[in-house]
Design a protein around this motif. Sequence first.
Motif, PDB file in Angstrom:
ATOM      1  N   TYR A 130      11.150  -1.645  10.396  1.00 36.01           N
ATOM      2  CA  TYR A 130      10.336  -2.568  10.819  1.00 36.01           C
ATOM      3  C   TYR A 130       9.037  -2.464   9.739  1.00 36.01           C
ATOM      4  O   TYR A 130       8.703  -3.551   9.325  1.00 36.01           O
ATOM      5  CB  TYR A 130       9.814  -2.646  12.453  1.00 36.01           C
ATOM      6  CG  TYR A 130       8.769  -3.682  12.596  1.00 36.01           C
ATOM      7  CD1 TYR A 130       8.874  -5.305  12.409  1.00 36.01           C
ATOM      8  CD2 TYR A 130       7.313  -3.271  12.577  1.00 36.01           C
ATOM      9  CE1 TYR A 130       8.049  -6.046  12.514  1.00 36.01           C
ATOM     10  CE2 TYR A 130       6.493  -4.064  13.083  1.00 36.01           C
ATOM     11  CZ  TYR A 130       6.631  -5.473  12.716  1.00 36.01           C
ATOM     12  OH  TYR A 130       5.620  -6.509  13.202  1.00 36.01           O
ATOM     13  N   LEU A 131       8.539  -1.348   9.775  1.00 36.92           N
ATOM     14  CA  LEU A 131       7.228  -1.015   8.994  1.00 36.92           C
ATOM     15  C   LEU A 131       7.478  -1.406   7.562  1.00 36.92           C
ATOM     16  O   LEU A 131       6.559  -1.942   6.885  1.00 36.92           O
ATOM     17  CB  LEU A 131       6.824   0.494   8.910  1.00 36.92           C
ATOM     18  CG  LEU A 131       5.725   0.622  10.061  1.00 36.92           C
ATOM     19  CD1 LEU A 131       5.378   2.182   9.812  1.00 36.92           C
ATOM     20  CD2 LEU A 131       4.254   0.184   9.921  1.00 36.92           C
ATOM     21  N   ALA A 132       8.862  -1.103   7.164  1.00 38.69           N
ATOM     22  CA  ALA A 132       9.030  -1.573   5.760  1.00 38.69           C
ATOM     23  C   ALA A 132       8.956  -3.174   5.337  1.00 38.69           C
ATOM     24  O   ALA A 132       8.934  -3.362   4.384  1.00 38.69           O
ATOM     25  CB  ALA A 132      10.452  -1.049   5.189  1.00 38.69           C
ATOM     26  N   THR A 133       9.088  -3.895   6.560  1.00 36.56           N
ATOM     27  CA  THR A 133       9.033  -5.180   6.038  1.00 36.56           C
ATOM     28  C   THR A 133       7.400  -5.911   6.210  1.00 36.56           C
ATOM     29  O   THR A 133       7.457  -7.117   5.886  1.00 36.56           O
ATOM     30  CB  THR A 133       9.700  -5.870   7.405  1.00 36.56           C
ATOM     31  OG1 THR A 133       9.011  -5.863   8.541  1.00 36.56           O
ATOM     32  CG2 THR A 133      11.217  -5.535   7.460  1.00 36.56           C
ATOM     33  N   ARG A 134       6.593  -5.027   6.582  1.00 34.61           N
ATOM     34  CA  ARG A 134       5.214  -5.613   6.669  1.00 34.61           C
ATOM     35  C   ARG A 134       4.681  -5.579   5.323  1.00 34.61           C
ATOM     36  O   ARG A 134       4.683  -4.638   4.518  1.00 34.61           O
ATOM     37  CB  ARG A 134       4.496  -4.656   7.626  1.00 34.61           C
ATOM     38  CG  ARG A 134       4.715  -4.343   9.080  1.00 34.61           C
ATOM     39  CD  ARG A 134       4.713  -5.716  10.172  1.00 34.61           C
ATOM     40  NE  ARG A 134       3.405  -6.159   9.747  1.00 34.61           N
ATOM     41  CZ  ARG A 134       2.683  -6.990  10.584  1.00 34.61           C
ATOM     42  NH1 ARG A 134       3.282  -7.436  11.635  1.00 34.61           N
ATOM     43  NH2 ARG A 134       1.335  -7.249  10.565  1.00 34.61           N
ATOM     44  N   PRO A 135       3.796  -6.669   5.023  1.00 31.38           N
ATOM     45  CA  PRO A 135       3.192  -6.976   4.022  1.00 31.38           C
ATOM     46  C   PRO A 135       2.070  -5.735   3.681  1.00 31.38           C
ATOM     47  O   PRO A 135       1.763  -5.525   2.314  1.00 31.38           O
ATOM     48  CB  PRO A 135       2.515  -8.335   3.912  1.00 31.38           C
ATOM     49  CG  PRO A 135       2.333  -8.567   5.501  1.00 31.38           C
ATOM     50  CD  PRO A 135       3.585  -7.720   5.890  1.00 31.38           C
ATOM     51  N   GLU A 136       1.291  -5.345   4.714  1.00 30.59           N
ATOM     52  CA  GLU A 136       0.720  -4.250   4.607  1.00 30.59           C
ATOM     53  C   GLU A 136       0.979  -2.891   4.208  1.00 30.59           C
ATOM     54  O   GLU A 136       0.279  -2.095   3.928  1.00 30.59           O
ATOM     55  CB  GLU A 136      -0.368  -4.047   5.865  1.00 30.59           C
ATOM     56  CG  GLU A 136      -1.127  -5.348   6.421  1.00 30.59           C
ATOM     57  CD  GLU A 136       0.142  -6.010   7.324  1.00 30.59           C
ATOM     58  OE1 GLU A 136      -0.362  -7.023   8.148  1.00 30.59           O
ATOM     59  OE2 GLU A 136       1.176  -5.785   7.345  1.00 30.59           O
ATOM     60  N   THR A 137       2.339  -2.749   4.235  1.00 32.32           N
ATOM     61  CA  THR A 137       3.144  -1.593   3.956  1.00 32.32           C
ATOM     62  C   THR A 137       3.514  -1.349   2.697  1.00 32.32           C
ATOM     63  O   THR A 137       4.495  -2.308   2.425  1.00 32.32           O
ATOM     64  CB  THR A 137       3.892  -1.182   5.342  1.00 32.32           C
ATOM     65  OG1 THR A 137       3.249  -1.280   6.404  1.00 32.32           O
ATOM     66  CG2 THR A 137       4.875   0.033   5.055  1.00 32.32           C
ATOM     67  N   ASP A 138       3.524  -0.251   2.267  1.00 28.61           N
ATOM     68  CA  ASP A 138       4.262   0.291   0.986  1.00 28.61           C
ATOM     69  C   ASP A 138       5.322   0.836   1.527  1.00 28.61           C
ATOM     70  O   ASP A 138       5.497   1.923   1.964  1.00 28.61           O
ATOM     71  CB  ASP A 138       3.362   1.170  -0.099  1.00 28.61           C
ATOM     72  CG  ASP A 138       4.259   1.365  -1.160  1.00 28.61           C
ATOM     73  OD1 ASP A 138       5.453   1.587  -1.304  1.00 28.61           O
ATOM     74  OD2 ASP A 138       3.616   2.166  -2.096  1.00 28.61           O
ATOM     75  N   LYS A 139       6.883   0.011   1.292  1.00 23.63           N
ATOM     76  CA  LYS A 139       7.950   0.743   2.065  1.00 23.63           C
ATOM     77  C   LYS A 139       8.504   1.955   1.405  1.00 23.63           C
ATOM     78  O   LYS A 139       9.246   2.637   2.121  1.00 23.63           O
ATOM     79  CB  LYS A 139       8.980  -0.470   2.062  1.00 23.63           C
ATOM     80  CG  LYS A 139       9.663  -0.712   0.776  1.00 23.63           C
ATOM     81  CD  LYS A 139      10.380  -1.933   0.731  1.00 23.63           C
ATOM     82  CE  LYS A 139      11.096  -2.196  -0.681  1.00 23.63           C
ATOM     83  NZ  LYS A 139      12.157  -3.027  -0.820  1.00 23.63           N
ATOM     84  N   GLY A 140       7.930   2.126   0.309  1.00 23.20           N
ATOM     85  CA  GLY A 140       8.305   3.591  -0.228  1.00 23.20           C
ATOM     86  C   GLY A 140       7.247   4.654   0.236  1.00 23.20           C
ATOM     87  O   GLY A 140       7.287   5.826  -0.208  1.00 23.20           O
ATOM     88  N   ARG A 141       6.314   4.473   1.195  1.00 24.41           N
ATOM     89  CA  ARG A 141       5.454   5.382   1.646  1.00 24.41           C
ATOM     90  C   ARG A 141       5.296   5.456   2.841  1.00 24.41           C
ATOM     91  O   ARG A 141       4.149   5.105   3.474  1.00 24.41           O
ATOM     92  CB  ARG A 141       4.084   5.224   0.783  1.00 24.41           C
ATOM     93  CG  ARG A 141       4.047   5.377  -0.954  1.00 24.41           C
ATOM     94  CD  ARG A 141       2.722   5.646  -1.365  1.00 24.41           C
ATOM     95  NE  ARG A 141       2.162   3.946  -1.347  1.00 24.41           N
ATOM     96  CZ  ARG A 141       0.700   4.100  -1.439  1.00 24.41           C
ATOM     97  NH1 ARG A 141      -0.090   5.198  -1.501  1.00 24.41           N
ATOM     98  NH2 ARG A 141       0.032   2.933  -1.433  1.00 24.41           N
ATOM     99  N   ILE A 142       6.316   5.604   3.767  1.00 29.93           N
ATOM    100  CA  ILE A 142       6.253   5.614   5.266  1.00 29.93           C
ATOM    101  C   ILE A 142       6.542   6.884   5.692  1.00 29.93           C
ATOM    102  O   ILE A 142       7.451   7.724   5.291  1.00 29.93           O
ATOM    103  CB  ILE A 142       7.375   4.631   5.687  1.00 29.93           C
ATOM    104  CG1 ILE A 142       7.199   3.069   5.544  1.00 29.93           C
ATOM    105  CG2 ILE A 142       7.548   4.844   7.192  1.00 29.93           C
ATOM    106  CD1 ILE A 142       8.241   2.115   5.670  1.00 29.93           C
ATOM    107  N   GLY A 143       5.666   7.322   6.524  1.00 29.04           N
ATOM    108  CA  GLY A 143       5.782   8.586   7.152  1.00 29.04           C
ATOM    109  C   GLY A 143       5.920   8.813   8.667  1.00 29.04           C
ATOM    110  O   GLY A 143       5.757   7.808   9.220  1.00 29.04           O
ATOM    111  N   GLY A 144       6.278   9.893   9.162  1.00 32.93           N
ATOM    112  CA  GLY A 144       6.317  10.050  10.602  1.00 32.93           C
ATOM    113  C   GLY A 144       5.605  10.991  11.218  1.00 32.93           C
ATOM    114  O   GLY A 144       5.482  12.044  10.805  1.00 32.93           O
TER     115      GLY A 144
END
Length: 331
Positions: free
Chosen positions: A118-132
């Motif tokens: 879901y985060l990867a779909t958000r315009p505020e989010t760089d989908k290549g830079r998601i952490g946990g």
Amino acid sequence: MLRTLTLAAATAVALASTAAAAPRIEGVTFASQGEQIVGDLYLPEDIDPAKPRPALVVTGAWMTVKEQMPARYAREMADRGFVALTFDFRGWGESGGARRQYEDPSAKIADIEAAVAYLATRPETDKGRIGGLGICASSGYMVTAAAKNAAIKSVALVAPWLHDADVVEQTYGGKDGVAQLEAVGDAAEAAHRSTGKQAFLPAASLTDERAIMFKVPYYTEPGRGMIPAWRNEADPAFWRGWLAFDAIQAAPRLRQPFLMVHSEAAAIPQGAHKFYARLTSSKQELWLDNVSQFDFYDRAAPVKAASDAVAAHFRTTLGDAGLGNAGEVGQ
């Protein structure tokens, strides 16, 4: 390269907070295995959707809801410039799921992966830079999800509860203690299968010895974990699945950069040491002196020290949270 950081060293190297104003919180929903997940998206005050940022999925202790320790750390991360998503796992809080208050490691791992998607779909989010960012029990779920999901580019854990069969026996009274808990869980599961109804016990209590967490702080304290959004009940049928869950097996399979913040005074440090020793990825650890498990959840000094270290880790591995697309970072 392995680095063990003291509290003083962490304070010296941590970068300062980047935002003074409170983040904006947006209620969101998404699906996990066909059921609705309800979450809160924490957006930095200076967010610009035209300049996507690193984003973090933030998860908390077992049997908790998003308004407890996940909210505290999500706010801390948003204050430091990151987009941060908290959510209620299926069966908990506002999220869907027919079986309520049931700690299910496999379902929670799937929910983390759904949150990342879901985060990867958000315009505020760089989908290549998601952490946990995992806290307490969800640390095991987070590293298991990351070990099989390359969309999670970097991992940090705070006060991680990480166990395998040996640590379970050390923690729950040896083979006999484990067998007793399994018997309680099996009886509850058999009753559920025959009647279709769940039987609940208190999740936490100062007076009821049947509680899953007996005589513990935080959950029994108004203004801390005892909040209206949290239902103080648990389905004891979870015991066998929880005791059999092995978080430490994920360590050698983890490829993402890794940070762990813990204390010898917090819960099962032996599991954290065992996990860390088996990591083959880039790793760092920060051990704070005399910090209890529950103080990591909401006490100002430990939360700040942990949040500063976590933010520094994610800036290094995911890129500066104040810049747009920072290019290739992480794994």
